[in-house]
Design a protein around this motif. Sequence first.
Motif, PDB file in Angstrom:
ATOM      1  N   ARG A 148       0.893  -1.469   0.012  1.00  0.00           N
ATOM      2  CA  ARG A 148       0.103   0.123  -0.084  1.00  0.00           C
ATOM      3  C   ARG A 148       0.764   1.216  -0.106  1.00  0.00           C
ATOM      4  NH1 ARG A 148      -3.043   3.602   3.156  1.00  0.00           N
ATOM      5  NH2 ARG A 148      -5.444   3.603   2.532  1.00  0.00           N
ATOM      6  N   THR A 149       1.899   1.412   0.773  1.00  0.00           N
ATOM      7  CA  THR A 149       2.664   2.400   0.957  1.00  0.00           C
ATOM      8  C   THR A 149       3.492   2.919  -0.324  1.00  0.00           C
ATOM      9  OG1 THR A 149       3.093   2.280   3.329  1.00  0.00           O
ATOM     10  CG2 THR A 149       4.745   3.705   2.132  1.00  0.00           C
ATOM     11  N   PRO A 150       4.076   1.915  -1.028  1.00  0.00           N
ATOM     12  CA  PRO A 150       4.549   2.285  -2.259  1.00  0.00           C
ATOM     13  C   PRO A 150       3.632   2.599  -3.333  1.00  0.00           C
ATOM     14  CG  PRO A 150       5.586   0.289  -1.401  1.00  0.00           C
ATOM     15  CD  PRO A 150       4.401   0.600  -0.573  1.00  0.00           C
ATOM     16  N   LEU A 151       2.521   2.126  -3.425  1.00  0.00           N
ATOM     17  CA  LEU A 151       1.304   2.462  -4.309  1.00  0.00           C
ATOM     18  C   LEU A 151       1.154   3.819  -4.050  1.00  0.00           C
ATOM     19  CD1 LEU A 151      -1.065   1.937  -6.031  1.00  0.00           C
ATOM     20  CD2 LEU A 151      -2.442   1.101  -4.411  1.00  0.00           C
ATOM     21  N   ASP A 152       1.056   4.332  -2.859  1.00  0.00           N
ATOM     22  CA  ASP A 152       0.531   5.626  -2.583  1.00  0.00           C
ATOM     23  C   ASP A 152       1.671   6.582  -2.838  1.00  0.00           C
ATOM     24  OD1 ASP A 152      -0.858   7.913  -1.574  1.00  0.00           O
ATOM     25  OD2 ASP A 152      -0.241   7.697   0.404  1.00  0.00           O
ATOM     26  N   THR A 153       3.043   6.273  -2.548  1.00  0.00           N
ATOM     27  CA  THR A 153       4.103   6.977  -3.010  1.00  0.00           C
ATOM     28  C   THR A 153       4.005   7.278  -4.447  1.00  0.00           C
ATOM     29  OG1 THR A 153       5.303   6.347  -0.998  1.00  0.00           O
ATOM     30  CG2 THR A 153       6.655   7.350  -2.941  1.00  0.00           C
ATOM     31  N   ALA A 154       4.115   6.239  -5.387  1.00  0.00           N
ATOM     32  CA  ALA A 154       4.338   6.313  -6.831  1.00  0.00           C
ATOM     33  C   ALA A 154       3.091   7.374  -7.108  1.00  0.00           C
ATOM     34  CB  ALA A 154       4.298   4.971  -7.434  1.00  0.00           C
ATOM     35  N   TRP A 155       1.904   6.941  -6.745  1.00  0.00           N
ATOM     36  CA  TRP A 155       0.886   7.706  -7.181  1.00  0.00           C
ATOM     37  C   TRP A 155       0.811   9.269  -7.055  1.00  0.00           C
ATOM     38  CZ3 TRP A 155      -4.948   5.798  -6.198  1.00  0.00           C
ATOM     39  CH2 TRP A 155      -5.611   6.252  -6.967  1.00  0.00           C
ATOM     40  N   THR A 156       1.222   9.588  -5.682  1.00  0.00           N
ATOM     41  CA  THR A 156       1.358  10.754  -5.214  1.00  0.00           C
ATOM     42  C   THR A 156       2.444  11.698  -6.016  1.00  0.00           C
ATOM     43  OG1 THR A 156       0.514  10.175  -2.639  1.00  0.00           O
ATOM     44  CG2 THR A 156       1.836  12.218  -3.088  1.00  0.00           C
ATOM     45  N   LYS A 157       3.523  10.982  -6.287  1.00  0.00           N
ATOM     46  CA  LYS A 157       4.246  11.582  -7.337  1.00  0.00           C
ATOM     47  C   LYS A 157       3.704  12.354  -8.398  1.00  0.00           C
ATOM     48  CE  LYS A 157       7.062   9.151  -9.388  1.00  0.00           C
ATOM     49  NZ  LYS A 157       8.423   8.043  -9.552  1.00  0.00           N
ATOM     50  N   GLU A 158       2.600  11.705  -9.019  1.00  0.00           N
ATOM     51  CA  GLU A 158       2.182  12.406 -10.286  1.00  0.00           C
ATOM     52  C   GLU A 158       0.834  13.085  -9.993  1.00  0.00           C
ATOM     53  OE1 GLU A 158       3.593   8.526 -12.917  1.00  0.00           O
ATOM     54  OE2 GLU A 158       1.358   8.941 -12.954  1.00  0.00           O
ATOM     55  N   LEU A 159       0.676  13.317  -8.683  1.00  0.00           N
ATOM     56  CA  LEU A 159      -0.587  14.387  -8.328  1.00  0.00           C
ATOM     57  C   LEU A 159       0.001  15.999  -8.343  1.00  0.00           C
ATOM     58  CD1 LEU A 159      -2.441  12.303  -5.659  1.00  0.00           C
ATOM     59  CD2 LEU A 159      -2.720  12.307  -7.963  1.00  0.00           C
ATOM     60  N   LYS A 160      -0.119  16.474  -9.456  1.00  0.00           N
ATOM     61  CA  LYS A 160       0.128  17.838  -9.768  1.00  0.00           C
ATOM     62  C   LYS A 160      -0.779  18.933  -9.500  1.00  0.00           C
ATOM     63  CE  LYS A 160       4.443  16.125 -10.429  1.00  0.00           C
ATOM     64  NZ  LYS A 160       5.715  16.355  -9.418  1.00  0.00           N
ATOM     65  N   CYS A 161      -2.067  18.640  -9.620  1.00  0.00           N
ATOM     66  CA  CYS A 161      -3.238  19.309  -9.545  1.00  0.00           C
ATOM     67  C   CYS A 161      -3.983  19.159  -8.338  1.00  0.00           C
ATOM     68  CB  CYS A 161      -4.102  19.303 -10.860  1.00  0.00           C
ATOM     69  SG  CYS A 161      -3.236  19.388 -12.410  1.00  0.00           S
ATOM     70  N   ALA A 162      -4.657  20.211  -8.012  1.00  0.00           N
ATOM     71  CA  ALA A 162      -5.637  20.224  -6.793  1.00  0.00           C
ATOM     72  C   ALA A 162      -6.720  19.318  -7.278  1.00  0.00           C
ATOM     73  CB  ALA A 162      -5.961  21.693  -6.204  1.00  0.00           C
ATOM     74  N   GLY A 163      -7.128  18.599  -6.353  1.00  0.00           N
ATOM     75  CA  GLY A 163      -8.420  17.749  -6.639  1.00  0.00           C
ATOM     76  C   GLY A 163      -8.040  16.614  -7.854  1.00  0.00           C
TER      77      GLY A 163
END
Length: 379
Positions: free
Chosen positions: A207-222
């Motif tokens: 779960r943690t690496p999934l969140d880390t990789a996904w969060t890295k590509e979250l560049k816009c609010a919402g």
Amino acid sequence: MAVITTDHAVPHTSTVPANAGQKVELFVREHDGTPPGPPANRRAVLMLHGRSVPVLAGYDLQHTSYGWAEAVAKAGYDVFMMDLQGSGRSPRPRMEDPCNVNPAQQAAVTPPLMGPRPASYPYVLTNSQSDQDELGTVVEYIRTLHGVSKVAFIGWSAAAFAMGPYAVKNPGKVDSLFLLAPIFPPAGPSNPPALPAPGFPTHVLTRTPLDTAWTKELKCAGQREPGMLDVVWDALMDNDPIGRTWGKILASGEPAGASRYRNFVSWGWNSTTAAQGGVLGGSVPVLIVHGEHDQTANTTPPNPANPALDFHVPALYDAITGAHKILVTVKCAGHSMPWEVQHSNLHNMSKHWLKHHAVDGKTEGVFEMDLNGTISPAP
């Protein structure tokens, strides 16, 4: 439109080295939204997963409006989703033994694995040929089941390694090709290595690496709705009854869980393949879609030292020699677009493509899509 759901066990003779020659059954789920009328009007679509996400978690996510396959079926299509061996609900040879996990990830499966151990099957599990063989078996099953001559392909991420070359080799069976965030190494290898390739059969995602990789590509609010990480993780665990029992024991008394996915070796998908015979963009129209923040399908920074791991989505568009090709960059989206706020616009674009083989009336060109779903020429 009413949608009828059926799960199929498709017979296949395995060409995976770990169980070569064995009779297996490939998991395929069908959402049939075919309207009443002549059987000849049936339009079949086949959706294939990428490297680490089983097909139901990717295309059939049971959460509000996120079910991509169901959205397409409701538009009047007969939609099939398949798991390759080593993923989801298809067979997973040599993957039950936790010692066959990537040595760098073995800590994620303790218990039941107490300390590092060498793999009992020291080879990579699947490969480009076995994947294409399984894809071909399911295509023939669909063609025979409903009497259709061609099947439209939708593939996410590493699905491109199977769907792209298969379409080049079998243009008479492929209606069109929709590739979301395709993994494409322009200078990747053309020839197979000696098989089975040395290595290990199983990767795990926690779960943690999934969140880390996904969060890295979250560049816009919402860009990602609240709670989506939990929704996706639950879907991954629902498709791995063994992996969900692995990992450290949490305070709740439940194991942390690990989503198992196959290690595979690939070849034959590069600039040469994409141009072969003028098939792609010729008799097989191609739509390529990727998120503007995708750092998975677009290697960041580039990796010229290892061409097999140097991925570039726009290079696929450039390599296709046929004129019927489109590239769309989706604003405020990453590699996990089917789980992000742009998912509805993605669904709508795929339905329009399946019906018209066009985007905004165009059959060629490079475009952008904003958060309203508006398509405009890329600057």
